[in-house]
Design an enzyme around this catalytic site. Structure first.
Site, PDB file in Angstrom:
ATOM      1  CG  HIS A 248      21.197 -47.951 -78.198  1.00  0.00           C
ATOM      2  ND1 HIS A 248      20.633 -49.121 -77.727  1.00  0.00           N
ATOM      3  CD2 HIS A 248      22.223 -48.333 -79.003  1.00  0.00           C
ATOM      4  CE1 HIS A 248      21.298 -50.155 -78.207  1.00  0.00           C
ATOM      5  NE2 HIS A 248      22.257 -49.704 -78.999  1.00  0.00           N
TER       6      HIS A 248
ATOM      7  CE1 TYR B 289      22.688 -53.993 -77.228  1.00  0.00           C
ATOM      8  CE2 TYR B 289      23.896 -53.951 -75.166  1.00  0.00           C
ATOM      9  CZ  TYR B 289      23.740 -53.539 -76.470  1.00  0.00           C
ATOM     10  OH  TYR B 289      24.655 -52.673 -77.020  1.00  0.00           O
TER      11      TYR B 289
END
Length: 324
Positions: free
Chosen positions: A131, A47
């Site tokens: 992830h 992010y």
């Protein structure tokens, strides 16, 4: 999940998802979440090339460590790009100072986590998730998950899990028996309930709770009535799906509720869902989400939605119980 708010904060917007925000705006989002009772914060190196973690770490450094929970992720290792110019091309409006490298090796996972801890200003992290491991699933199973299990044994990591849209990948990882939690993204919502068929029975049998995210399906469920250019899972929503969302909005109008309120309530409707996280691009969005989470639709709404076949009937009683 320990929190006085009925949701956690998804921190991708803190990494300038889609558009840049200032440090002051990021601070205001976090302060609004804390004031609303949010104590679980979900972030990742992905992010904003670490920006989300850095902003979150700066904020939480002023809070008692025992009062919050942080989840972050491994699998995308950040490598510095010397002399880099331009902006990141992966959905985040940040300078391209680093590049993402897929790395589910044991050494890569440990290095990625140590870098995250530095940005978060923490010695330990409560939850670490693999992830999006789908394209590297064998390495994730054989190296990354055991590495996280060792870090868990060492006390550096509290719980370990995996987060992705790929339900088959999550199912395999659950069956391997290493995970404490799973995080399906956008797969148990008013518009997509595939996780209920593919994943949730395995989680129930294994005692692995679900952290549900992506409950607005990238925006189509985030407004009282979806816009014509609404996104569904990061792309333009299909017209047939848009029609279903409009039908749900019509039912919401009939029952004096809203589509986002229904989306939030539904996302928590399965007994295996332990917590949900909501992203917010402003302090005002956090405050609105908090209000919506405390005002679920009435029982008659769920009865009508079930009658139209838009939710699994076996969860109707749970949803009705939540609405009372």
């Amino acid at each position: 999940m320990s929190s006085s708010a009925p949701f956690g904060l998804g921190c991708a917007p803190l990494g300038n998802l889609y558009h840049a925000i200032t440090d002051d705006e990021a601070e205001a989002i976090l302060e609004a979440a804390w004031t609303a009772g949010v104590r679980w914060f979900d972030t990742a190196p992905h992010y904003g090339l670490g920006l989300s973690e850095s902003r979150l770490g700066a904020f939480l450094a002023r809070k008692p460590r025992s009062e919050f929970i942080v989840s972050t992720k491994v699998g995308r290792r950040l490598e510095q790009q010397a002399g880099a110019v331009g902006r990141d091309d992966d959905g985040f409006d940040v300078p391209a100072t680093h590049r993402r490298v897929w790395d589910f090796s044991a050494a890569g996972v440990e290095r990625t986590l140590m870098d995250s801890l530095e940005r978060l200003r923490l010695d330990t992290v409560d939850i670490v998730l693999l992830h999006d491991p789908s394209e590297h699933l064998n390495e994730a199973v054989q190296e990354a998950a055991p590495a996280l299990a060792r870090l868990r044994s060492d006390g550096i990591v509290g719980k370990i899990g995996a987060g992705t849209r790929d339900l088959e990948a999550l199912a395999r990882l659950v069956q391997e028996g290493t995970l404490d939690v799973v995080m399906p993204a956008g797969r148990y919502t008013l518009l997509d309930q595939e996780a209920d068929r593919v994943l949730f029975p395995l989680c129930t049998a294994a005692g692995v709770p679900v952290l549900n995210v992506g409950v607005f399906n990238s925006g189509i469920l985030a407004s009282p009535r979806p816009h014509d250019d609404a996104r569904f899972e990061y792309g333009q929503a299909d017209p047939s799906l848009l029609a279903v969302a409009h039908g749900l909005a019509d039912l919401c109008d009939r029952h004096n509720t809203t589509l986002p309120a229904a989306a939030i309530a539904f996302a928590q409707g399965s007994p295996i869902v332990h917590a949900i996280a909501l992203g917010a691009a402003s302090a005002e969005e956090v405050q609105l989400d908090a209000e919506l989470a405390l005002a679920p639709p009435p029982p008659t709404f769920w009865q009508d939605v079930a009658a139209f076949g838009l939710i699994p009937r076996r969860h109707l009683l749970t949803l009705l119980g939540e609405a009372r």
